[in-house]
Design an enzyme around this catalytic site. Structure first.
Site, PDB file in Angstrom:
ATOM      1  CG  ASP A 152      -1.996   0.945   1.259  1.00  0.00           C
ATOM      2  OD1 ASP A 152      -2.024   1.812   0.370  1.00  0.00           O
ATOM      3  OD2 ASP A 152      -2.845   0.860   2.162  1.00  0.00           O
ATOM      4  N   GLY A 188      -4.743   3.616  -8.107  1.00  0.00           N
ATOM      5  CA  GLY A 188      -4.871   3.920  -9.538  1.00  0.00           C
ATOM      6  C   GLY A 188      -4.046   5.121  -9.984  1.00  0.00           C
ATOM      7  CG  ASP A 209      -9.125   3.479   0.945  1.00  0.00           C
ATOM      8  OD1 ASP A 209      -8.301   3.439   0.016  1.00  0.00           O
ATOM      9  OD2 ASP A 209      -8.821   3.340   2.134  1.00  0.00           O
TER      10      ASP A 209
HETATM   11  C1  GLA Z   1      -5.358   2.382   2.635  1.00  0.00           C
HETATM   12  C2  GLA Z   1      -5.887   1.246   1.765  1.00  0.00           C
HETATM   13  C3  GLA Z   1      -6.945   0.456   2.533  1.00  0.00           C
HETATM   14  C4  GLA Z   1      -6.355  -0.077   3.829  1.00  0.00           C
HETATM   15  C5  GLA Z   1      -5.764   1.065   4.651  1.00  0.00           C
HETATM   16  C6  GLA Z   1      -4.990   0.551   5.850  1.00  0.00           C
HETATM   17  O1  GLA Z   1      -6.334   3.345   2.888  1.00  0.00           O
HETATM   18  O2  GLA Z   1      -6.416   1.737   0.569  1.00  0.00           O
HETATM   19  O3  GLA Z   1      -7.447  -0.605   1.752  1.00  0.00           O
HETATM   20  O4  GLA Z   1      -5.366  -1.017   3.527  1.00  0.00           O
HETATM   21  O5  GLA Z   1      -4.874   1.856   3.871  1.00  0.00           O
HETATM   22  O6  GLA Z   1      -4.355   1.570   6.544  1.00  0.00           O
END
Ligand code: GLA
Length: 386
Positions: A152, A188, A209
């Protein structure tokens, strides 16, 4: 003679090494042949995740029947990390006393397990990321028996070339020799779908998200149109995890969520609590006819074939020659929606099945019309009539 046997030994070792790396490569290229299915801790538990939570969800994915319809990955998201030891190896925090034992437990149920990190120094929740420790971390995950890594972006945003950062971890994972699905999560940015596969990614998030809200879900799901050329066996667009069962949408909205993700050949990673889910949620998640659309071996991501204001018709060609068709109503009040068989390459007479009603509707000439509920869907499978 001595030299001959020496040479023979070297030749044998080279051959063994070559065949071993060949097997590892073959396994690797078999990863995610269909969109990954499983459960992830984030949407429901966020930082309340622990060893006990993960074990309970692993138990429930089996006892609820989810495993038998294909959900196999148990994915730990953010908030598992502790500190690094003196040599720089990452250790879990107190909520995860023994990661290897946890992985063994999950594996003992014939499930797979995954973990989470960031290319930056910190994860999105401020825990240690993999920056500067990529190879060490990949080795650690492999040593614990991990089968999947979600990587991430978080604090790496603005630090440098994303592609290089994702490739670094992709290479580190390969170097371990353990097949691990590599899930890119960089929302993306920089059209990640164009380069995700080239850095070893098996799936990549295409947007921000998801939230347990119809409008956010719809924005993400319907927004995938046009990305279909980047999906296929081994490499998938990921409009984010499912929110089904978390309580923020109506049954029609959740049905839209599931149908759309299946038409999109999206990863089906549930984000609810499998321990407390009710029968309605279980039915939404375990409709095997819907799952078969998502998991179809051709791996074609469906796309929109018609739009009139809030009414959209989407289609996904399937291996057996039939087509999955979603009639989606994004507007207010129930409305009629029609699929014209010529738009999906079929002639006049076609056989129509309703996949939520689990009912053959019969043979229709030229087109089929259904009344679709507000924010709802009628999900069909259509094939050539006799
Ligand atoms: C980001 C990701 C989420 C999740 C959080 C965890 O926002 O997009 O899917 O993994 O981090 O902190």
């Amino acid at each position: 003679m001595k030299i001959a046997s020496y040479c023979f030994c070297i030749l044998l070792s080279v051959l063994i090494l070559l065949s071993w790396s060949g097997i590892a490569w073959a396994q690797d290229s078999m990863l995610a042949r269909t969109p990954p299915m499983g459960w992830n801790s984030w949407n429901h538990f966020a930082c309340e995740v622990s060893d006990a939570v993960v074990r309970a969800q692993a138990d429930a994915i089996v006892t609820s029947g989810m495993k038998s319809v294909g959900y196999t990955y148990i994915l730990i998201d953010d908030c598992w990390q502790g500190t690094r030891d003196a040599d720089g190896y990452i250790r879990p925090n107190a909520k995860f006393p023994d990661m290897k034992a946890l992985a063994d437990y999950v594996h003992s149920k014939a499930l797979k397990i995954g973990i989470y990190s960031s290319p930056g120094p910190k994860t999105c929740e401020g825990y240690p990321g993999s920056y500067g420790h990529e190879e060490q971390d990949a080795q650690t995950y492999a040593g614990w028996g991990m089968d999947y890594l979600k990587y991430d972006l978080c604090s790496y945003d603005g630090m440098g070339d994303q592609l290089a950062a994702y490739k670094k971890m992709g290479d580190a994972l390969k170097k371990t020799g353990r097949p691990m699905i590599y899930a890119l999560c960089q929302y993306g940015m920089q059209k990640g779908w164009q380069w995700g596969a080239s850095v070893g990614g098996n799936l990549w998030r295409t947007d921000d998200d998801i939230r347990d809200d119809y409008y956010v879900m719809a924005e993400l799901g319907f927004g995938q149109n046009g990305l279909e050329q980047f999906a296929g066996p081994g490499h998938w667009n990921d409009p984010d995890m499912l929110e089904i069962g978390n309580g923020g949408m109506t049954i029609d909205e959740y049905r839209t969520h599931m149908s759309l993700w299946c038409i999109l050949a999206a990863p089906l990673i549930t984000g609810n609590s499998l321990v407390t889910m009710d029968a309605e949620t279980r039915a939404l998640l375990t409709n095997t006819e819907l799952i078969a659309i998502d998991q179809d071996p051709l791996g074609i991501q469906g796309h929109r074939i018609k739009q009139e204001g809030p009414l959209e018709v989407w289609a996904k060609p399937l291996k057996d020659g039939s087509t999955a068709v979603g009639l989606f109503n994004r507007g207010w009040g129930a409305m009629p929606l029609t699929v014209d068989f010529r738009d999906i390459g079929l002639g006049t007479s076609s056989l129509v099945r309703d996949l939520w009603a689990k009912k053959d509707l019969g043979s229709f000439q030229g087109k089929y019309t259904a009344i679709v509920a507000q924010h709802g869907v009628v999900m069909l499978q259509i094939k050539k009539g006799i």
